[in-house]
Write a protein that holds these residues in place. Structure first.
Motif, mmCIF file in Angstrom:
data_model
loop_
_atom_site.group_PDB
_atom_site.id
_atom_site.type_symbol
_atom_site.label_atom_id
_atom_site.label_comp_id
_atom_site.label_asym_id
_atom_site.label_seq_id
_atom_site.Cartn_x
_atom_site.Cartn_y
_atom_site.Cartn_z
ATOM 1 N N ALA A 39 0.732 -1.644 0.023
ATOM 2 C CA ALA A 39 0.064 0.055 -0.008
ATOM 3 C C ALA A 39 0.758 1.372 -0.110
ATOM 4 O O ALA A 39 0.403 2.238 -0.608
ATOM 5 N N TYR A 40 1.974 1.129 0.663
ATOM 6 C CA TYR A 40 2.952 2.434 0.598
ATOM 7 C C TYR A 40 3.541 2.640 -0.763
ATOM 8 O O TYR A 40 3.632 3.848 -1.154
ATOM 9 N N LEU A 41 3.738 1.460 -1.669
ATOM 10 C CA LEU A 41 4.119 1.651 -2.946
ATOM 11 C C LEU A 41 3.414 2.636 -3.573
ATOM 12 O O LEU A 41 3.928 3.423 -4.276
ATOM 13 N N ALA A 42 2.099 2.336 -3.702
ATOM 14 C CA ALA A 42 1.298 3.273 -4.401
ATOM 15 C C ALA A 42 0.858 4.498 -3.821
ATOM 16 O O ALA A 42 0.830 5.467 -4.856
ATOM 17 N N GLY A 43 1.199 4.630 -2.598
ATOM 18 C CA GLY A 43 0.826 6.111 -2.112
ATOM 19 C C GLY A 43 2.200 6.793 -1.748
ATOM 20 O O GLY A 43 2.439 7.538 -2.314
ATOM 21 N N THR A 44 2.611 6.243 -0.648
ATOM 22 C CA THR A 44 3.917 6.905 -0.006
ATOM 23 C C THR A 44 5.222 7.220 -1.206
ATOM 24 O O THR A 44 5.496 8.058 -1.412
ATOM 25 N N MET A 45 5.451 6.048 -1.820
ATOM 26 C CA MET A 45 6.534 5.981 -2.741
ATOM 27 C C MET A 45 6.167 7.129 -3.988
ATOM 28 O O MET A 45 6.922 7.965 -4.264
ATOM 29 N N LEU A 46 5.112 7.269 -4.340
ATOM 30 C CA LEU A 46 4.432 8.079 -5.677
ATOM 31 C C LEU A 46 4.716 9.581 -4.713
ATOM 32 O O LEU A 46 5.205 10.407 -5.794
ATOM 33 N N ALA A 47 4.395 9.667 -3.734
ATOM 34 C CA ALA A 47 4.219 10.976 -3.326
ATOM 35 C C ALA A 47 5.612 11.537 -2.808
ATOM 36 O O ALA A 47 5.843 12.654 -2.778
ATOM 37 N N MET A 48 6.563 10.479 -2.517
ATOM 38 C CA MET A 48 7.984 10.859 -2.481
ATOM 39 C C MET A 48 8.764 11.279 -3.735
ATOM 40 O O MET A 48 10.197 11.730 -3.828
ATOM 41 N N MET A 49 8.153 10.902 -4.741
ATOM 42 C CA MET A 49 8.961 10.999 -6.144
ATOM 43 C C MET A 49 8.723 12.387 -6.559
ATOM 44 O O MET A 49 7.595 12.988 -6.637
ATOM 45 N N ALA A 50 9.844 12.933 -7.284
ATOM 46 C CA ALA A 50 9.743 14.336 -7.898
ATOM 47 C C ALA A 50 8.974 14.097 -9.047
ATOM 48 O O ALA A 50 8.673 12.912 -9.660
ATOM 49 N N ASP A 51 8.445 15.300 -9.636
ATOM 50 C CA ASP A 51 7.406 15.259 -10.577
ATOM 51 C C ASP A 51 8.187 14.723 -11.997
ATOM 52 O O ASP A 51 7.719 13.929 -12.734
ATOM 53 N N ASN A 52 9.388 14.923 -11.934
ATOM 54 C CA ASN A 52 10.132 14.611 -13.090
ATOM 55 C C ASN A 52 11.027 13.081 -13.036
ATOM 56 O O ASN A 52 11.648 12.709 -13.852
ATOM 57 N N ALA A 53 10.429 12.334 -12.186
ATOM 58 C CA ALA A 53 11.203 11.094 -11.546
ATOM 59 C C ALA A 53 10.880 9.958 -12.741
ATOM 60 O O ALA A 53 9.838 10.206 -13.376
ATOM 61 N N THR A 54 11.956 9.017 -12.518
ATOM 62 C CA THR A 54 11.553 8.021 -13.539
ATOM 63 C C THR A 54 11.661 6.766 -12.836
ATOM 64 O O THR A 54 12.320 6.666 -11.530
ATOM 65 N N TRP A 55 11.081 5.454 -13.171
ATOM 66 C CA TRP A 55 10.838 4.455 -12.595
ATOM 67 C C TRP A 55 11.292 3.313 -13.682
ATOM 68 O O TRP A 55 10.586 3.308 -14.673
ATOM 69 N N THR A 56 12.743 2.470 -13.559
ATOM 70 C CA THR A 56 12.875 1.555 -14.684
ATOM 71 C C THR A 56 12.787 0.404 -14.348
ATOM 72 O O THR A 56 13.267 0.029 -13.049
ATOM 73 N N VAL A 57 11.957 -0.557 -14.829
ATOM 74 C CA VAL A 57 11.871 -1.881 -14.483
ATOM 75 C C VAL A 57 12.610 -2.507 -15.700
ATOM 76 O O VAL A 57 12.365 -2.286 -16.666
ATOM 77 N N MET A 58 13.847 -3.196 -14.984
ATOM 78 C CA MET A 58 14.613 -3.832 -15.911
ATOM 79 C C MET A 58 14.236 -4.922 -16.750
ATOM 80 O O MET A 58 13.209 -5.681 -16.360
ATOM 81 N N GLY A 59 14.390 -4.891 -18.201
ATOM 82 C CA GLY A 59 13.946 -5.820 -18.901
ATOM 83 C C GLY A 59 13.500 -5.367 -20.379
ATOM 84 O O GLY A 59 13.348 -3.955 -20.216
ATOM 85 N N LYS A 60 13.697 -5.982 -21.160
ATOM 86 C CA LYS A 60 13.699 -5.396 -22.654
ATOM 87 C C LYS A 60 12.107 -5.102 -22.957
ATOM 88 O O LYS A 60 11.329 -6.519 -22.880
ATOM 89 N N PRO A 61 11.459 -4.073 -23.164
ATOM 90 C CA PRO A 61 9.853 -4.054 -23.333
ATOM 91 C C PRO A 61 9.573 -4.884 -24.261
ATOM 92 O O PRO A 61 7.913 -5.200 -24.343
ATOM 93 N N ASP A 62 10.150 -5.217 -25.578
ATOM 94 C CA ASP A 62 9.765 -6.046 -26.441
ATOM 95 C C ASP A 62 9.697 -7.504 -26.078
ATOM 96 O O ASP A 62 9.081 -8.254 -26.645
ATOM 97 N N LYS A 63 10.277 -7.928 -25.016
ATOM 98 C CA LYS A 63 10.012 -9.259 -24.518
ATOM 99 C C LYS A 63 9.513 -9.330 -23.241
ATOM 100 O O LYS A 63 9.004 -10.413 -22.674
ATOM 101 N N PHE A 64 9.349 -8.238 -22.452
ATOM 102 C CA PHE A 64 8.760 -8.139 -21.225
ATOM 103 C C PHE A 64 8.043 -6.794 -21.054
ATOM 104 O O PHE A 64 8.394 -5.713 -21.087
ATOM 105 N N ALA A 65 6.566 -7.061 -21.111
ATOM 106 C CA ALA A 65 5.590 -5.901 -21.236
ATOM 107 C C ALA A 65 5.720 -4.822 -20.135
ATOM 108 O O ALA A 65 5.536 -3.846 -20.351
ATOM 109 N N LEU A 66 6.291 -5.309 -18.965
ATOM 110 C CA LEU A 66 6.665 -4.273 -17.861
ATOM 111 C C LEU A 66 7.645 -3.689 -17.875
ATOM 112 O O LEU A 66 7.981 -2.663 -16.874
ATOM 113 N N GLY A 67 8.516 -4.011 -18.638
ATOM 114 C CA GLY A 67 9.884 -3.556 -18.469
ATOM 115 C C GLY A 67 10.094 -2.097 -19.429
ATOM 116 O O GLY A 67 9.187 -1.717 -20.035
ATOM 117 N N GLY A 68 11.153 -1.397 -18.905
ATOM 118 C CA GLY A 68 11.498 0.045 -19.728
ATOM 119 C C GLY A 68 11.306 1.009 -18.684
ATOM 120 O O GLY A 68 10.944 0.755 -17.323
#
Length: 141
Positions: A27-56
């Motif tokens: 629950a913190y991930l959805a709320g607290t972590m997002l609130a702690m992120m700068a507006d221009n922040a990025t989140w990279t999920v490792m994996g090639k997007p063409d092989k792993f839909a959540l990657g990039g």
């Protein structure tokens, strides 16, 4: 970086990430972590997007949408339990384990390493390493 700035960031990191050690971290991930992120922040999920839909690399807004999708696919919630946490300078390293039952009946139990960069008291970037094959199988199908 001055010693005062380093001490301030360390205090901010430890205070902010202490919340991650609490039960129900998912629950913190959805709320607290997002609130702690700068507006221009990025989140990279490792994996090639063409092989792993959540990657990039995702913007904060794109990552919030991804979390909503995962949340709706986990009717009983997704528990993410931090196992180890290290903060040094402007970086926080966290090892964690997740557990949840997907709406398709499959169990999602993954291990992670998150590398989190903090500047000015806000999360600027997160790099998430995980078992992409397991995530693809359970979350994407």
């Amino acid at each position: 970086m001055t010693q005062d700035a380093t001490a301030r960031i360390s205090r901010q990191q430890h205070r902010a990430f202490a919340a991650l050690r609490q039960p129900g971290y998912g629950a913190y991930l959805a709320g607290t972590m997002l609130a702690m992120m700068a507006d221009n922040a990025t989140w990279t999920v490792m994996g090639k997007p063409d092989k792993f839909a959540l990657g990039g690399t995702k913007t904060k807004a794109q990552f919030a949408e991804l979390l909503k999708g995962i949340g709706s696919a986990m009717p009983k919630g997704l528990r993410v339990t931090p196992k180890a946490l290290t903060a040094e300078g402007d970086r926080v390293a966290m090892e964690a384990e997740s557990y949840g039952e997907h709406a398709n009946g499959k169990i999602y139990n993954n291990m992670y390493h998150f590398l989190i960069e903090v500047r000015g008291g806000k999360i600027e970037a997160v790099r998430e390493y995980l078992d992409t094959i397991h995530a693809q199988d359970v979350l994407v199908g």
